[in-house]
Design an enzyme around this catalytic site. Structure first.
Site, PDB file in Angstrom:
ATOM      1  CG  ASP A  98      46.427  13.724 -15.336  1.00  0.00           C
ATOM      2  OD1 ASP A  98      46.037  12.673 -14.815  1.00  0.00           O
ATOM      3  OD2 ASP A  98      46.650  13.826 -16.556  1.00  0.00           O
ATOM      4  CB  SER A  99      42.203  15.356 -11.566  1.00  0.00           C
ATOM      5  OG  SER A  99      41.741  16.048 -12.717  1.00  0.00           O
ATOM      6  N   GLY A 100      42.656  13.254 -14.187  1.00  0.00           N
ATOM      7  CA  GLY A 100      41.859  12.536 -15.172  1.00  0.00           C
ATOM      8  C   GLY A 100      40.773  13.389 -15.786  1.00  0.00           C
ATOM      9  N   GLY A 101      40.641  14.628 -15.320  1.00  0.00           N
ATOM     10  CA  GLY A 101      39.586  15.497 -15.822  1.00  0.00           C
ATOM     11  C   GLY A 101      39.676  15.740 -17.312  1.00  0.00           C
ATOM     12  CG  PHE A 102      42.728  16.984 -20.994  1.00  0.00           C
ATOM     13  CD1 PHE A 102      42.395  18.208 -21.550  1.00  0.00           C
ATOM     14  CD2 PHE A 102      43.281  16.008 -21.817  1.00  0.00           C
ATOM     15  CE1 PHE A 102      42.616  18.456 -22.913  1.00  0.00           C
ATOM     16  CE2 PHE A 102      43.502  16.250 -23.162  1.00  0.00           C
ATOM     17  CZ  PHE A 102      43.166  17.475 -23.712  1.00  0.00           C
ATOM     18  CG  ASP A 121      40.455  20.321 -14.023  1.00  0.00           C
ATOM     19  OD1 ASP A 121      40.686  19.095 -14.008  1.00  0.00           O
ATOM     20  OD2 ASP A 121      40.955  21.082 -14.870  1.00  0.00           O
ATOM     21  CD  GLN A 130      40.278  24.418 -16.484  1.00  0.00           C
ATOM     22  OE1 GLN A 130      40.241  25.048 -17.545  1.00  0.00           O
ATOM     23  NE2 GLN A 130      40.923  23.260 -16.384  1.00  0.00           N
ATOM     24  N   GLY A 150      43.310  24.112 -19.085  1.00  0.00           N
ATOM     25  CA  GLY A 150      42.457  24.616 -20.151  1.00  0.00           C
ATOM     26  C   GLY A 150      43.159  25.478 -21.169  1.00  0.00           C
ATOM     27  CB  CYS A 178      72.351  16.953 -28.797  1.00  0.00           C
ATOM     28  SG  CYS A 178      71.510  15.974 -27.534  1.00  0.00           S
ATOM     29  CB  CYS A 237      73.427  13.220 -30.229  1.00  0.00           C
ATOM     30  SG  CYS A 237      71.788  13.831 -30.700  1.00  0.00           S
ATOM     31  CG  HIS A 254      67.440  13.919 -29.594  1.00  0.00           C
ATOM     32  ND1 HIS A 254      68.667  14.533 -29.429  1.00  0.00           N
ATOM     33  CD2 HIS A 254      66.643  14.832 -30.229  1.00  0.00           C
ATOM     34  CE1 HIS A 254      68.627  15.745 -29.947  1.00  0.00           C
ATOM     35  NE2 HIS A 254      67.402  15.953 -30.439  1.00  0.00           N
TER      36      HIS A 254
END
Length: 379
Positions: A95-99, A149, A192, A219, A307, A312, A338
């Site tokens: 990711d871009s690091g924007g968040f 962004d 966005q 977003g 599972c 499991c 798991h």
């Protein structure tokens, strides 16, 4: 020049409209819809690359912001890129690091040029711009990289979100111009627009005109009700190109994965399965199970009888509870294994349901068994 990232459409589900496909990357092909485990700091917490391969993870995420702070993108470049640095020969998305930057609301200042902020580690003054982010992501060397962004908070007023969305588009253009490795790294634009339908549509139209090889929807899953997230998807996804991947960022609850696929999304990621695992919370075929609870102290059955994962097959609820209560790292590893296996396996079932033209039936059956009817949490 061949594109680094291409999308191959296989089938559209007649019942739901969901699509089955493949995303081709320089490090392998990914069957979609797909859930992507998050490896923020060049590692999926407590998991080895070999374990991720055992559960058939084909692509994982890393975080530009965190890797920029430590160990630094130049060191990763010197190591030969993220793939060599972390010994992972399958696909990687950064990711871009924007968040992360925009979540530092008390420690950053947004300008047209970029974002001035302070490191959450030591308070150092730092700066990120579209050009800087492209330099970092090119150095990290993922197969798929995100444009820089601005992720508007929820709730936010219309005027703020509009200005934010328009800046994101301008930054996306700058990212395209600064991207130095389009031959082996695909750059995705990020739609966005907050919770406003007209802004979402405008963002989608503006970004698709720039002809990215793939598109993310950002977003969302930032605190809004699930029904509102689905409404935003319904007005956004149809405007994205059908011949390119569609990625919904930060979504990982079972119900949202299924509902997102029904609305045409191909790729999902979230820290949810690893984060809740560290508290002893697990996803099972019968719904959410908190294995640290006292009721499992003498329960020698598997975490999930349906599972077939390593956890499991080999360990009981009682043993897992003991490990979690004793703060033993092995317990965190087993619950994490798991949960990741559960979501990766769930998406395999989603793909099969699309192939069989019965994804809506699958959704209803899964929701009933999982106890999701009327449950907004989704895990």
């Amino acid at each position: 020049m061949a594109a680094a990232i291409t999308y191959e459409h296989i089938k559209t589900c007649k019942q739901s409209g969901a699509r089955l496909g493949r995303v081709h990357t320089p490090h392998g092909t990914i069957e979609t819809p797909v859930f992507m485990p998050v490896g923020t700091q060049a590692t999926v917490k407590t998991m080895s690359p070999e374990e991720l391969k055992e559960m058939d993870a084909r692509i994982i995420l890393s975080n530009t912001y965190h890797l920029f702070l430590r160990p630094g993108h130049e060191l990763v470049r010197e190591a030969g890129g993220l793939h060599k640095f972390m010994n992972w020969d399958r696909a990687i998305l950064t990711d871009s690091g924007g968040f992360q930057v925009f979540s530092l609301s008390e420690m950053r200042k947004i300008t047209e040029e970029g974002v001035h902020y302070r490191s959450h580690l030591n308070g150092d003054k730092l700066f990120l711009s579209p050009e800087v982010v492209m330099e970092i992501e090119n150095a990290l060397g993922p197969d798929i990289m995100m444009a820089f962004d601005e992720c508007a908070p929820y709730p936010a007023d219309y005027d703020y979100v509009k200005k934010s969305m328009e800046r994101t588009t301008r930054w996306a253009e700058r990212c395209l111009k600064s991207h130095a490795r389009p031959h082996d790294q695909g750059l995705f634009g990020i739609v966005q627009g907050g919770m406003f339908e007209d802004l979402r549509k405008q963002s989608a139209r503006d970004l698709t005109s720039l002809d990215f090889p793939g598109y993310a929807i950002g977003g969302l899953s930032v605190g809004e009700p699930k029904h509102l997230m689905y409404e935003m998807l319904e007005c956004t996804v149809p405007l994205l190109p059908s011949d390119k991947p569609r990625y919904l960022m930060g979504v990982g609850s079972p119900d949202a994965l299924i509902e997102g696929a029904i609305r045409g999304v191909d790729m999902f990621d979230c820290v949810l399965p690893t984060r809740i695992a560290r508290n002893g919370t697990t996803m099972t075929s019968q719904g959410r199970l908190v294995v640290r609870n006292a009721q499992y102290a003498n329960d020698f059955g598997p975490l999930d009888p349906e599972c077939g994962c390593y956890t499991c097959r080999n360990y009981s609820r009682a043993y897992l509870r003991h490990l979690i209560k004793a703060d033993e790292t092995f317990g965190l590893r087993l619950t994490t294994y798991h949960n990741l296996h559960f979501l990766i396996n769930l998406m395999g079932k989603v793909r099969q349901a699309i192939m069989d033209d019965r994804l809506l039936d699958f959704r209803d059956e899964f929701f009933e068994q999982y106890g999701l009817i009327g449950n907004e949490k989704g895990f």
